[in-house]
Design a protein around this motif. Structure first.
Motif, mmCIF file in Angstrom:
data_model
loop_
_atom_site.group_PDB
_atom_site.id
_atom_site.type_symbol
_atom_site.label_atom_id
_atom_site.label_comp_id
_atom_site.label_asym_id
_atom_site.label_seq_id
_atom_site.Cartn_x
_atom_site.Cartn_y
_atom_site.Cartn_z
ATOM 1 N N GLY A 111 0.813 -1.212 0.000
ATOM 2 C CA GLY A 111 0.000 0.000 0.000
ATOM 3 C C GLY A 111 0.846 1.261 0.000
ATOM 4 N N LEU A 112 2.121 1.124 0.359
ATOM 5 C CA LEU A 112 3.055 2.243 0.342
ATOM 6 C C LEU A 112 3.976 2.074 -0.856
ATOM 7 C CD1 LEU A 112 4.337 4.772 1.609
ATOM 8 C CD2 LEU A 112 5.813 3.236 2.934
ATOM 9 N N LEU A 113 3.934 3.039 -1.761
ATOM 10 C CA LEU A 113 4.737 2.987 -2.977
ATOM 11 C C LEU A 113 5.555 4.263 -3.118
ATOM 12 C CD1 LEU A 113 2.032 1.669 -5.484
ATOM 13 C CD2 LEU A 113 3.747 0.322 -4.257
ATOM 14 N N PHE A 114 6.454 4.232 -4.062
ATOM 15 C CA PHE A 114 7.275 5.388 -4.404
ATOM 16 C C PHE A 114 7.062 5.679 -5.878
ATOM 17 C CE2 PHE A 114 9.127 3.117 -0.911
ATOM 18 C CZ PHE A 114 9.328 4.127 0.021
ATOM 19 N N ARG A 115 6.975 6.948 -6.200
ATOM 20 C CA ARG A 115 6.750 7.368 -7.583
ATOM 21 C C ARG A 115 7.942 8.212 -8.015
ATOM 22 N NH1 ARG A 115 1.611 10.980 -9.820
ATOM 23 N NH2 ARG A 115 2.802 12.042 -11.435
ATOM 24 N N SER A 116 8.520 7.864 -9.152
ATOM 25 C CA SER A 116 9.595 8.674 -9.726
ATOM 26 C C SER A 116 9.249 8.910 -11.181
ATOM 27 C CB SER A 116 10.946 7.962 -9.601
ATOM 28 O OG SER A 116 10.904 6.699 -10.218
ATOM 29 N N GLY A 117 9.507 10.117 -11.639
ATOM 30 C CA GLY A 117 9.117 10.421 -13.008
ATOM 31 C C GLY A 117 9.832 11.616 -13.587
ATOM 32 N N ILE A 118 9.541 11.822 -14.862
ATOM 33 C CA ILE A 118 10.093 12.953 -15.600
ATOM 34 C C ILE A 118 8.969 13.527 -16.459
ATOM 35 C CG2 ILE A 118 10.962 11.542 -17.519
ATOM 36 C CD1 ILE A 118 12.952 14.417 -16.038
ATOM 37 N N GLU A 119 8.927 14.842 -16.549
ATOM 38 C CA GLU A 119 7.867 15.513 -17.279
ATOM 39 C C GLU A 119 8.469 16.489 -18.279
ATOM 40 O OE1 GLU A 119 4.242 17.061 -15.139
ATOM 41 O OE2 GLU A 119 5.240 18.964 -15.595
ATOM 42 N N LEU A 120 7.885 16.560 -19.448
ATOM 43 C CA LEU A 120 8.248 17.558 -20.452
ATOM 44 C C LEU A 120 7.047 18.481 -20.589
ATOM 45 C CD1 LEU A 120 10.152 18.694 -22.634
ATOM 46 C CD2 LEU A 120 9.042 17.110 -24.248
ATOM 47 N N GLY A 121 7.241 19.776 -20.254
ATOM 48 C CA GLY A 121 6.136 20.719 -20.249
ATOM 49 C C GLY A 121 6.330 21.856 -21.224
ATOM 50 N N THR A 133 4.009 13.293 -19.023
ATOM 51 C CA THR A 133 4.787 12.743 -17.920
ATOM 52 C C THR A 133 4.890 11.238 -18.051
ATOM 53 O OG1 THR A 133 3.949 14.489 -16.469
ATOM 54 C CG2 THR A 133 4.942 12.580 -15.397
ATOM 55 N N LEU A 134 6.078 10.730 -17.798
ATOM 56 C CA LEU A 134 6.317 9.294 -17.661
ATOM 57 C C LEU A 134 6.730 9.079 -16.222
ATOM 58 C CD1 LEU A 134 6.884 6.366 -18.647
ATOM 59 C CD2 LEU A 134 9.176 7.163 -19.245
ATOM 60 N N TYR A 135 5.994 8.212 -15.505
ATOM 61 C CA TYR A 135 6.415 7.913 -14.137
ATOM 62 C C TYR A 135 6.290 6.428 -13.828
ATOM 63 C CZ TYR A 135 1.588 7.830 -12.234
ATOM 64 O OH TYR A 135 0.284 7.538 -11.956
ATOM 65 N N HIS A 136 7.058 6.015 -12.823
ATOM 66 C CA HIS A 136 7.130 4.625 -12.386
ATOM 67 C C HIS A 136 6.659 4.535 -10.947
ATOM 68 C CE1 HIS A 136 8.746 0.568 -11.934
ATOM 69 N NE2 HIS A 136 9.336 0.978 -10.822
ATOM 70 N N LEU A 137 5.781 3.567 -10.651
ATOM 71 C CA LEU A 137 5.357 3.270 -9.285
ATOM 72 C C LEU A 137 5.991 1.955 -8.863
ATOM 73 C CD1 LEU A 137 1.485 3.906 -9.242
ATOM 74 C CD2 LEU A 137 3.236 5.223 -8.072
ATOM 75 N N SER A 138 6.542 1.919 -7.661
ATOM 76 C CA SER A 138 7.181 0.713 -7.164
ATOM 77 C C SER A 138 7.171 0.728 -5.647
ATOM 78 C CB SER A 138 8.632 0.665 -7.656
ATOM 79 O OG SER A 138 9.361 -0.345 -7.009
ATOM 80 N N SER A 149 4.932 -0.394 -12.021
ATOM 81 C CA SER A 149 3.985 0.036 -13.036
ATOM 82 C C SER A 149 4.461 1.352 -13.634
ATOM 83 C CB SER A 149 2.602 0.228 -12.409
ATOM 84 O OG SER A 149 1.722 0.811 -13.329
ATOM 85 N N GLU A 150 4.247 1.518 -14.914
ATOM 86 C CA GLU A 150 4.580 2.782 -15.578
ATOM 87 C C GLU A 150 3.303 3.431 -16.078
ATOM 88 O OE1 GLU A 150 6.427 -0.060 -16.365
ATOM 89 O OE2 GLU A 150 7.958 0.641 -14.963
ATOM 90 N N SER A 151 3.257 4.733 -15.986
ATOM 91 C CA SER A 151 2.137 5.509 -16.508
ATOM 92 C C SER A 151 2.671 6.581 -17.438
ATOM 93 C CB SER A 151 1.359 6.187 -15.374
ATOM 94 O OG SER A 151 0.656 5.249 -14.620
ATOM 95 N N VAL A 152 1.902 6.853 -18.481
ATOM 96 C CA VAL A 152 2.164 7.976 -19.374
ATOM 97 C C VAL A 152 0.910 8.820 -19.336
ATOM 98 C CG1 VAL A 152 2.639 8.719 -21.721
ATOM 99 C CG2 VAL A 152 3.716 6.646 -20.846
ATOM 100 N N ILE A 153 1.061 10.071 -18.886
ATOM 101 C CA ILE A 153 -0.097 10.932 -18.743
ATOM 102 C C ILE A 153 0.126 12.289 -19.397
ATOM 103 C CG2 ILE A 153 -1.010 9.818 -16.666
ATOM 104 C CD1 ILE A 153 0.248 12.068 -15.022
ATOM 105 N N LEU A 154 -0.958 12.868 -19.850
ATOM 106 C CA LEU A 154 -0.981 14.220 -20.377
ATOM 107 C C LEU A 154 -1.665 15.082 -19.319
ATOM 108 C CD1 LEU A 154 -0.401 16.008 -22.876
ATOM 109 C CD2 LEU A 154 -2.747 15.497 -23.599
ATOM 110 N N SER A 155 -1.072 16.219 -18.988
ATOM 111 C CA SER A 155 -1.675 17.056 -17.954
ATOM 112 C C SER A 155 -1.785 18.502 -18.412
ATOM 113 C CB SER A 155 -0.864 16.981 -16.654
ATOM 114 O OG SER A 155 0.419 17.511 -16.840
ATOM 115 N N TYR A 156 -2.765 19.157 -17.822
ATOM 116 C CA TYR A 156 -2.979 20.585 -18.026
ATOM 117 C C TYR A 156 -2.962 21.225 -16.645
ATOM 118 C CZ TYR A 156 -5.252 25.020 -18.994
ATOM 119 O OH TYR A 156 -5.533 26.350 -19.089
ATOM 120 N N SER A 157 -2.070 22.186 -16.441
ATOM 121 C CA SER A 157 -2.014 22.877 -15.154
ATOM 122 C C SER A 157 -2.304 24.361 -15.359
ATOM 123 C CB SER A 157 -0.653 22.673 -14.488
ATOM 124 O OG SER A 157 0.388 23.177 -15.314
#
Length: 160
Positions: A111-121, A133-138, A149-157
């Motif tokens: 239930g406790l994970l760590f997320r590391s990622g890189i984002e191009l904005g 953003t590409l990030y990894h959960l482990s 697990s890896e996620s690729v997401i598009l975000s609007y801030s």
């Protein structure tokens, strides 16, 4: 989520969140993309986040909630650092603690994970940004089962 996880989130929030400076406006973030992006059984991912104003050493605290179409959901508390490439483009490395519940989806071993990622904005205006953003959960070996697990997401801030 365990008491230790909740306590860790509270301590980090207390340490890194201080009153904002006028010149560094906080941001609201909407995101969507693919959870388990490189697996054969992908699911959709959606999220909301709040980025506080930059703090000491220009670190940007962020808190957020995400869910996937398999019924999994998680909360994260992390830090980001914007590296300006020019007026419009930036790269942002990021690290976070994550409280995770898999629902009907991928069991990530803890239930406790760590997320590391890189984002191009890309800055659309002075108060808005579009990013990928590409990030990894482990669980970083906290459990014998650690598929990650890896996620690729598009975000609007945007600022308020």
């Amino acid at each position: 989520m365990s008491r230790i996880s909740v306590l860790s989130f509270a301590v980090l929030l207390f340490v890194f969140v201080t009153p904002t400076r006028a010149e560094d406006a906080p941001e609201f973030v909407l995101s969507g993309g693919a959870f388990e992006a490189f697996a054969t059984q992908r699911s959709a991912e959606f999220g909301l986040a709040y980025r506080f104003s930059p703090r000491k050493w220009s670190l940007i605290p962020e808190i957020g909630l995400s869910a996937n179409s398999d019924g999994g959901y998680w909360a994260h508390l992390g830090l980001r650092y914007d590296l300006q490439l020019n007026q419009k483009w930036l790269i942002t490395p990021q690290l976070a603690l994550v409280g995770y519940e898999n629902g009907g989806g991928e069991d990530l071993g803890s239930g406790l994970l760590f997320r590391s990622g890189i984002e191009l904005g890309y800055r659309l205006t002075s108060g808005s940004k579009l990013a990928i953003t590409l990030y990894h959960l482990s669980n970083a070996g906290l459990s014998g089962n650690n598929p990650g697990s890896e996620s690729v997401i598009l975000s609007y801030s945007f600022t308020r």
